[in-house]
Design a protein around this motif. Structure first.
Motif, PDB file in Angstrom:
ATOM      1  N   VAL A 120       0.326  -2.585   0.073  1.00 41.39           N
ATOM      2  CA  VAL A 120      -0.912  -2.520  -0.705  1.00 41.39           C
ATOM      3  C   VAL A 120      -1.154  -1.054  -1.014  1.00 41.39           C
ATOM      4  CG1 VAL A 120      -3.375  -2.969  -0.755  1.00 41.39           C
ATOM      5  CG2 VAL A 120      -1.849  -4.591   0.387  1.00 41.39           C
ATOM      6  N   TYR A 121      -1.351  -0.760  -2.295  1.00 44.05           N
ATOM      7  CA  TYR A 121      -1.551   0.618  -2.730  1.00 44.05           C
ATOM      8  C   TYR A 121      -3.033   0.857  -3.002  1.00 44.05           C
ATOM      9  CZ  TYR A 121       3.418   1.526  -3.043  1.00 44.05           C
ATOM     10  OH  TYR A 121       4.745   1.726  -2.732  1.00 44.05           O
ATOM     11  N   ALA A 157     -10.265  15.618  -6.762  1.00 39.56           N
ATOM     12  CA  ALA A 157      -8.836  15.420  -6.567  1.00 39.56           C
ATOM     13  C   ALA A 157      -8.626  13.946  -6.238  1.00 39.56           C
ATOM     14  CB  ALA A 157      -8.335  16.289  -5.418  1.00 39.56           C
ATOM     15  N   MET A 158      -7.511  13.426  -6.685  1.00 35.59           N
ATOM     16  CA  MET A 158      -7.241  11.995  -6.519  1.00 35.59           C
ATOM     17  C   MET A 158      -5.944  11.793  -5.738  1.00 35.59           C
ATOM     18  SD  MET A 158      -9.816  10.699  -8.039  1.00 35.59           S
ATOM     19  CE  MET A 158      -9.322   8.966  -8.050  1.00 35.59           C
ATOM     20  N   GLY A 159      -5.896  10.703  -5.018  1.00 36.82           N
ATOM     21  CA  GLY A 159      -4.702  10.407  -4.241  1.00 36.82           C
ATOM     22  C   GLY A 159      -4.342   8.942  -4.262  1.00 36.82           C
ATOM     23  N   TRP A 160      -3.101   8.666  -3.926  1.00 38.17           N
ATOM     24  CA  TRP A 160      -2.620   7.302  -3.723  1.00 38.17           C
ATOM     25  C   TRP A 160      -2.088   7.189  -2.301  1.00 38.17           C
ATOM     26  CZ3 TRP A 160      -3.262   3.230  -6.917  1.00 38.17           C
ATOM     27  CH2 TRP A 160      -3.558   3.486  -8.259  1.00 38.17           C
ATOM     28  N   PHE A 161      -2.433   6.093  -1.664  1.00 38.78           N
ATOM     29  CA  PHE A 161      -1.960   5.764  -0.326  1.00 38.78           C
ATOM     30  C   PHE A 161      -1.376   4.360  -0.367  1.00 38.78           C
ATOM     31  CE2 PHE A 161      -3.887   9.087   2.409  1.00 38.78           C
ATOM     32  CZ  PHE A 161      -4.647   9.732   1.458  1.00 38.78           C
ATOM     33  N   ARG A 162      -0.657   3.985   0.681  1.00 40.09           N
ATOM     34  CA  ARG A 162      -0.160   2.617   0.768  1.00 40.09           C
ATOM     35  C   ARG A 162      -0.137   2.162   2.214  1.00 40.09           C
ATOM     36  NH1 ARG A 162       6.186   3.641  -1.000  1.00 40.09           N
ATOM     37  NH2 ARG A 162       6.867   4.664   0.931  1.00 40.09           N
ATOM     38  N   GLN A 163      -0.205   0.849   2.378  1.00 38.54           N
ATOM     39  CA  GLN A 163      -0.148   0.261   3.707  1.00 38.54           C
ATOM     40  C   GLN A 163       0.719  -0.980   3.669  1.00 38.54           C
ATOM     41  OE1 GLN A 163      -3.946  -0.655   5.541  1.00 38.54           O
ATOM     42  NE2 GLN A 163      -3.030  -0.592   7.573  1.00 38.54           N
ATOM     43  N   ALA A 164       1.823  -0.920   4.385  1.00 37.86           N
ATOM     44  CA  ALA A 164       2.726  -2.053   4.487  1.00 37.86           C
ATOM     45  C   ALA A 164       2.288  -2.942   5.656  1.00 37.86           C
ATOM     46  CB  ALA A 164       4.155  -1.567   4.709  1.00 37.86           C
ATOM     47  N   PRO A 165       2.679  -4.207   5.661  1.00 35.80           N
ATOM     48  CA  PRO A 165       2.282  -5.105   6.747  1.00 35.80           C
ATOM     49  C   PRO A 165       2.714  -4.569   8.107  1.00 35.80           C
ATOM     50  CG  PRO A 165       3.214  -6.353   4.937  1.00 35.80           C
ATOM     51  CD  PRO A 165       3.426  -4.908   4.606  1.00 35.80           C
ATOM     52  N   GLY A 166       1.781  -4.522   9.036  1.00 40.76           N
ATOM     53  CA  GLY A 166       2.074  -4.073  10.384  1.00 40.76           C
ATOM     54  C   GLY A 166       2.212  -2.574  10.556  1.00 40.76           C
ATOM     55  N   LYS A 167       1.933  -1.841   9.483  1.00 39.57           N
ATOM     56  CA  LYS A 167       2.050  -0.380   9.545  1.00 39.57           C
ATOM     57  C   LYS A 167       0.726   0.286   9.203  1.00 39.57           C
ATOM     58  CE  LYS A 167       6.987  -0.101   8.472  1.00 39.57           C
ATOM     59  NZ  LYS A 167       8.014   0.562   7.629  1.00 39.57           N
ATOM     60  N   GLU A 168       0.617   1.549   9.574  1.00 38.64           N
ATOM     61  CA  GLU A 168      -0.572   2.310   9.249  1.00 38.64           C
ATOM     62  C   GLU A 168      -0.549   2.744   7.781  1.00 38.64           C
ATOM     63  OE1 GLU A 168      -1.561   4.278  13.633  1.00 38.64           O
ATOM     64  OE2 GLU A 168      -1.088   5.549  11.915  1.00 38.64           O
ATOM     65  N   ARG A 169      -1.738   2.968   7.257  1.00 41.77           N
ATOM     66  CA  ARG A 169      -1.832   3.475   5.889  1.00 41.77           C
ATOM     67  C   ARG A 169      -1.206   4.861   5.824  1.00 41.77           C
ATOM     68  NH1 ARG A 169      -7.606   3.062   3.004  1.00 41.77           N
ATOM     69  NH2 ARG A 169      -7.273   0.954   3.800  1.00 41.77           N
ATOM     70  N   GLU A 170      -0.430   5.120   4.771  1.00 40.04           N
ATOM     71  CA  GLU A 170       0.233   6.418   4.639  1.00 40.04           C
ATOM     72  C   GLU A 170      -0.021   7.033   3.274  1.00 40.04           C
ATOM     73  OE1 GLU A 170       4.468   6.055   4.985  1.00 40.04           O
ATOM     74  OE2 GLU A 170       4.656   4.798   3.199  1.00 40.04           O
ATOM     75  N   PHE A 171       0.003   8.349   3.242  1.00 43.34           N
ATOM     76  CA  PHE A 171      -0.180   9.102   2.005  1.00 43.34           C
ATOM     77  C   PHE A 171       1.042   8.941   1.108  1.00 43.34           C
ATOM     78  CE2 PHE A 171      -1.241  12.445  -0.823  1.00 43.34           C
ATOM     79  CZ  PHE A 171      -0.083  13.178  -1.018  1.00 43.34           C
ATOM     80  N   VAL A 172       0.804   8.846  -0.207  1.00 45.18           N
ATOM     81  CA  VAL A 172       1.892   8.725  -1.178  1.00 45.18           C
ATOM     82  C   VAL A 172       1.923   9.927  -2.129  1.00 45.18           C
ATOM     83  CG1 VAL A 172       2.794   7.370  -3.103  1.00 45.18           C
ATOM     84  CG2 VAL A 172       1.864   6.211  -1.085  1.00 45.18           C
ATOM     85  N   ALA A 173       0.798  10.208  -2.780  1.00 47.02           N
ATOM     86  CA  ALA A 173       0.782  11.267  -3.781  1.00 47.02           C
ATOM     87  C   ALA A 173      -0.656  11.727  -4.019  1.00 47.02           C
ATOM     88  CB  ALA A 173       1.395  10.785  -5.089  1.00 47.02           C
ATOM     89  N   ALA A 174      -0.801  12.974  -4.488  1.00 54.73           N
ATOM     90  CA  ALA A 174      -2.118  13.516  -4.808  1.00 54.73           C
ATOM     91  C   ALA A 174      -2.025  14.395  -6.039  1.00 54.73           C
ATOM     92  CB  ALA A 174      -2.674  14.312  -3.631  1.00 54.73           C
TER      93      ALA A 174
END
Length: 122
Positions: A93-94, A33-50
């Motif tokens: 950053v994705y 299974a594959m996923g995409w996450f992202r991390q904005a400046p000053g924020k924690e990495r978050e889930f986007v899609a799987a």
């Protein structure tokens, strides 16, 4: 071992589109299974899609549902993230990620790519 390499990031205007790609090494891509996450400046990495082993199972964060589409091409060992109606808050950053479980990939992937920058201007 799975190696992941993202591409397709860049600069887009609000309301525009970008398509990210993640190329995976190895002959067992279709079993992950594959996923995409992202991390904005000053924020924690978050889930986007799987996406599951096939395209029948997909799952999205509320913040992107209806705007982003995850897909995969097992013949090319590649997973995609089509991002439409982009907003400045999508700037981050994705990262591409992989796990054998469609559930676990959303919270604790085994493998990560190096990331690709997406910047959305207003």
């Amino acid at each position: 071992q799975v190696q992941l390499v993202e591409s397709g990031g860049g600069l887009a205007q609000a309301g525009g589109s970008l398509r990210l790609a993640c190329a995976a090494s190895g002959r067992t891509f279709s079993s992950y299974a594959m996923g995409w996450f992202r991390q904005a400046p000053g924020k924690e990495r978050e889930f986007v899609a799987a996406i599951g082993w096939s395209e029948r199972s997909t799952y999205y964060a509320d913040s992107v549902r209806g705007r982003f589409t995850i897909s995969r091409d097992n013949a090319k060992n590649t997973v995609y993230l089509q991002m439409n109606s982009l907003k400045p808050e999508d700037t981050a950053v994705y990262y591409c990620a992989a796990h054998r479980s469609f559930v676990v990939v959303r919270v604790n992937p085994d493998y990560w790519g190096q990331g690709t920058q997406v910047t959305v201007s207003s």
